[in-house]
Design an enzyme around this catalytic site. Structure first.
Site, PDB file in Angstrom:
ATOM      1  N   ASN A 133      65.547  -2.569  41.691  1.00 22.88           N
ATOM      2  CA  ASN A 133      64.210  -2.868  41.174  1.00 22.88           C
ATOM      3  C   ASN A 133      64.279  -3.425  39.756  1.00 22.88           C
ATOM      4  OD1 ASN A 133      62.627  -2.094  43.445  1.00 22.88           O
ATOM      5  ND2 ASN A 133      62.936   0.053  42.912  1.00 22.88           N
TER       6      ASN A 133
ATOM      7  N   ASN B 185      73.272   9.065  45.217  1.00 16.87           N
ATOM      8  CA  ASN B 185      71.862   8.883  45.530  1.00 16.87           C
ATOM      9  C   ASN B 185      71.645   9.326  46.971  1.00 16.87           C
ATOM     10  OD1 ASN B 185      70.764   7.151  43.100  1.00 16.87           O
ATOM     11  ND2 ASN B 185      72.731   6.251  43.671  1.00 16.87           N
TER      12      ASN B 185
ATOM     13  N   GLU C 217      67.126   9.908  43.490  1.00 21.52           N
ATOM     14  CA  GLU C 217      68.084   9.144  42.694  1.00 21.52           C
ATOM     15  C   GLU C 217      68.874  10.074  41.780  1.00 21.52           C
ATOM     16  OE1 GLU C 217      67.235   5.353  40.915  1.00 21.52           O
ATOM     17  OE2 GLU C 217      65.249   5.325  41.833  1.00 21.52           O
TER      18      GLU C 217
ATOM     19  N   GLN D 214      64.031   4.262  34.430  1.00 19.20           N
ATOM     20  CA  GLN D 214      65.293   3.751  33.899  1.00 19.20           C
ATOM     21  C   GLN D 214      65.040   3.002  32.599  1.00 19.20           C
ATOM     22  OE1 GLN D 214      65.061   3.422  37.478  1.00 19.20           O
ATOM     23  NE2 GLN D 214      66.545   5.083  37.733  1.00 19.20           N
TER      24      GLN D 214
ATOM     25  N   ASN E 263      69.693   6.261  33.159  1.00 19.51           N
ATOM     26  CA  ASN E 263      68.766   7.160  33.836  1.00 19.51           C
ATOM     27  C   ASN E 263      68.052   8.060  32.828  1.00 19.51           C
ATOM     28  OD1 ASN E 263      69.038   6.381  36.529  1.00 19.51           O
ATOM     29  ND2 ASN E 263      70.870   7.638  36.812  1.00 19.51           N
TER      30      ASN E 263
ATOM     31  N   GLY F  12      68.726   1.851  46.985  1.00 19.67           N
ATOM     32  CA  GLY F  12      68.561   2.744  48.126  1.00 19.67           C
ATOM     33  C   GLY F  12      68.077   2.003  49.353  1.00 19.67           C
TER      34      GLY F  12
END
Length: 273
Positions: free
Chosen positions: A75, A185, A203, A46, A64, A215
């Site tokens: 994250n 996702n 993803e 990302q 993305n 997720g």
């Protein structure tokens, strides 16, 4: 002009982070995809741009590898919490397209309050009304997923063995099914114990990644809704483990590590809009 960046990761889910709070950086899908390319760009799962926010300490935009902009990334939220924690006394409020979240440095890593999950079919969103606790749909051996939005849409399938699922093949089929108008996702999870899940994630716009924070949140919440686990669980992903807590009636807290890999700069002219 040379644009500085920081390369970071959370459990191997890696990011290029640009601090554009003082000097704006125009971003298009083409530019984000070019910078995320691992062969001709910097390379990342990302691409993150930090901008000024009127609502929080910082606004985080998330792109993305295909250039699409998304609303949430767990994250990356931990990475930004680590990056800005020193200037915010360890506590950072982050505006995202998926809502406001908060990151706090703890002894166990960076804890992120991801907000409350949403389960209504039109909040996922789905193309038409259906039961999101067990969607009456299937794709080969993957059937009856739980649908949940944690800033972005997730479909969670519980299976006996996460490694037995050909997620590289089924992931893009499910991601792009018309029942998910904003794509989805795809999570496959196994219950290891009353406080322990194993998870792999496809993803949307990124494919298979070593870890997916949203997720893990979506899967933990789905397992809790089905009463497969308690209200605090460890979620094991290929890149490592996250702790997810969801007290009844409360918000989701995700706790795990984040790491700075290196810093660099790129020539702005090489990545045109």
């Amino acid at each position: 002009m040379r644009i500085p960046f920081i390369k970071m990761h959370g459990l191997g889910n890696d990011f290029v982070v640009i601090d554009a709070r003082e000097t704006a950086l125009p971003v298009s899908p083409a530019r984000a995809a070019a910078l995320a390319d691992r062969h001709t760009g910097i390379g990342c799962d990302q691409f993150i741009v930090l901008e000024p926010s009127a609502l929080a300490d910082v606004k985080m935009r998330i792109f993305n590898p295909d250039g699409s902009e998304v609303g949430a990334c767990g994250n990356a939220s931990r990475a930004v919490g680590l990056l800005l924690g020193a200037e915010r006394a360890g506590h950072t409020r982050i505006e995202t397209a998926g809502g406001l979240i908060e990151a706090q440095a703890t002894d166990a890593g960076i804890a992120v309050d991801m907000g409350a999950p949403r389960f209504d079919w039109n909040a996922i969103p789905l193309a038409y009304a259906m039961d999101t606790m067990a969607m009456p749909l299937g794709w080969e051996t993957l059937e009856n997923p739980v649908a949940v939005n944690v800033g972005n849409p997730h479909a969670v399938f519980f299976v006996p063995d996460v490694h037995a699922v050909d997620l590289a093949r089924l992931g893009p089929i499910i991601e792009n099914d018309p029942v998910f108008p904003e794509r989805v996702n795809v999570n496959v999870a196994s219950v290891i114990g009353p406080d322990h899940l194993a998870l792999r994630v496809w993803e949307r716009g990124a494919g298979l990644t070593r870890a997916c924070g949203t997720g893990a949140c979506a899967t933990a919440v789905a397992a809790m809704r089905r009463k497969l686990v308690g209200r605090s669980v460890a979620v094991d992903l290929p890149g490592g483990s996250l702790r997810i807590d969801w007290p009844e009636g409360g918000t989701i807290t995700m706790t795990g590590p984040a790491t700075t890999s290196f810093e660099g700069a790129f020539d702005d002219a090489l990545y045109p809009l």
